[in-house]
Design a protein around this motif. Structure first.
Motif, PDB file in Angstrom:
ATOM      1  N   LEU A 194      38.761  45.999  41.224  1.00 45.80           N
ATOM      2  CA  LEU A 194      39.743  44.966  41.454  1.00 45.80           C
ATOM      3  C   LEU A 194      41.152  45.539  41.412  1.00 45.80           C
ATOM      4  CD1 LEU A 194      38.217  42.238  39.147  1.00 45.80           C
ATOM      5  CD2 LEU A 194      37.937  42.482  41.607  1.00 45.80           C
ATOM      6  N   TYR A 219      40.465  45.492  46.631  1.00 46.94           N
ATOM      7  CA  TYR A 219      39.564  46.474  46.047  1.00 46.94           C
ATOM      8  C   TYR A 219      39.432  47.634  47.031  1.00 46.94           C
ATOM      9  CZ  TYR A 219      36.107  44.233  49.079  1.00 46.94           C
ATOM     10  OH  TYR A 219      35.449  43.706  50.152  1.00 46.94           O
ATOM     11  N   ARG A 264      31.652  39.983  45.440  1.00 44.23           N
ATOM     12  CA  ARG A 264      32.560  39.897  46.581  1.00 44.23           C
ATOM     13  C   ARG A 264      31.856  39.406  47.841  1.00 44.23           C
ATOM     14  NH1 ARG A 264      37.872  39.661  45.729  1.00 44.23           N
ATOM     15  NH2 ARG A 264      38.780  41.692  45.430  1.00 44.23           N
TER      16      ARG A 264
END
Length: 167
Positions: free
Chosen positions: A2, A65, A122
């Protein structure tokens, strides 16, 4: 990983690259056991290491990311790289590598499990990874993590196989 955060396992931390990591990447890639199965199979130059660090930071800002430094939780020493790269065709590809001194200790499995879990959060489906068929250790790690061979000689490259894992 992240943005401005870390991916953590019991023994590892994946954190954003810092400018001073470029030298550690060059040293890591100086080992033929590391560079022989990555990109063009050559050591990483100082300029390319600095560019990798910069582009990884740009990807963190742009996408939230990307790839970063793998460090030992206990010492903070950089021992590899991991995360999600974007090879240019719009896809996202899971990448990772560790210094040979840290092979066969379960760290690769630990790292890959964390990357798979992150990909799930994600919504990255399928997860993709490319690997040289001769890189038996990496092939075994991927298979253990549920990846299956999807294409030999991926993108016309006999030294690159595509592995996929459905979430």
């Amino acid at each position: 990983m992240l943005l401005n955060d870390r991916l953590e396992t019991s023994r590892l931390i994946v954190r954003p690259f810092a400018p001073e990591d470029a030298g550690s990447l060059v040293a890591l890639f100086a080992d033929p056991r590391v560079h022989r199965h990555v990109d063009d199979g050559q050591p990483l130059s100082d300029d390319m290491a600095r560019l990798w660090v910069v582009r990884s930071g740009e990807n963190l800002v742009r996408h939230g990311y990307g790839t970063g430094a793998v460090v030992l939780r206990e010492t903070g020493k950089l021992i590899g790289w991991a995360g999600f790269a974007r090879p240019g065709d719009g896809s996202e590809e899971l990448i990772y590598g560790l210094a040979p001194a840290h092979w066969r200790r379960g760290l690769g499995t630990e790292l890959l499990d964390a990357l798979v879990a992150f990909g799930r959060t994600r919504g990255i489906d399928p997860l993709r990874a490319t690997v040289a068929p001769a890189n038996i250790g990496s092939v075994r790690l991927l298979e253990k993590a549920g990846f299956v061979l999807a294409e030999r000689g991926y993108d016309g490259d006999a030294d690159c196989d595509l592995y996929l894992r459905r979430q």
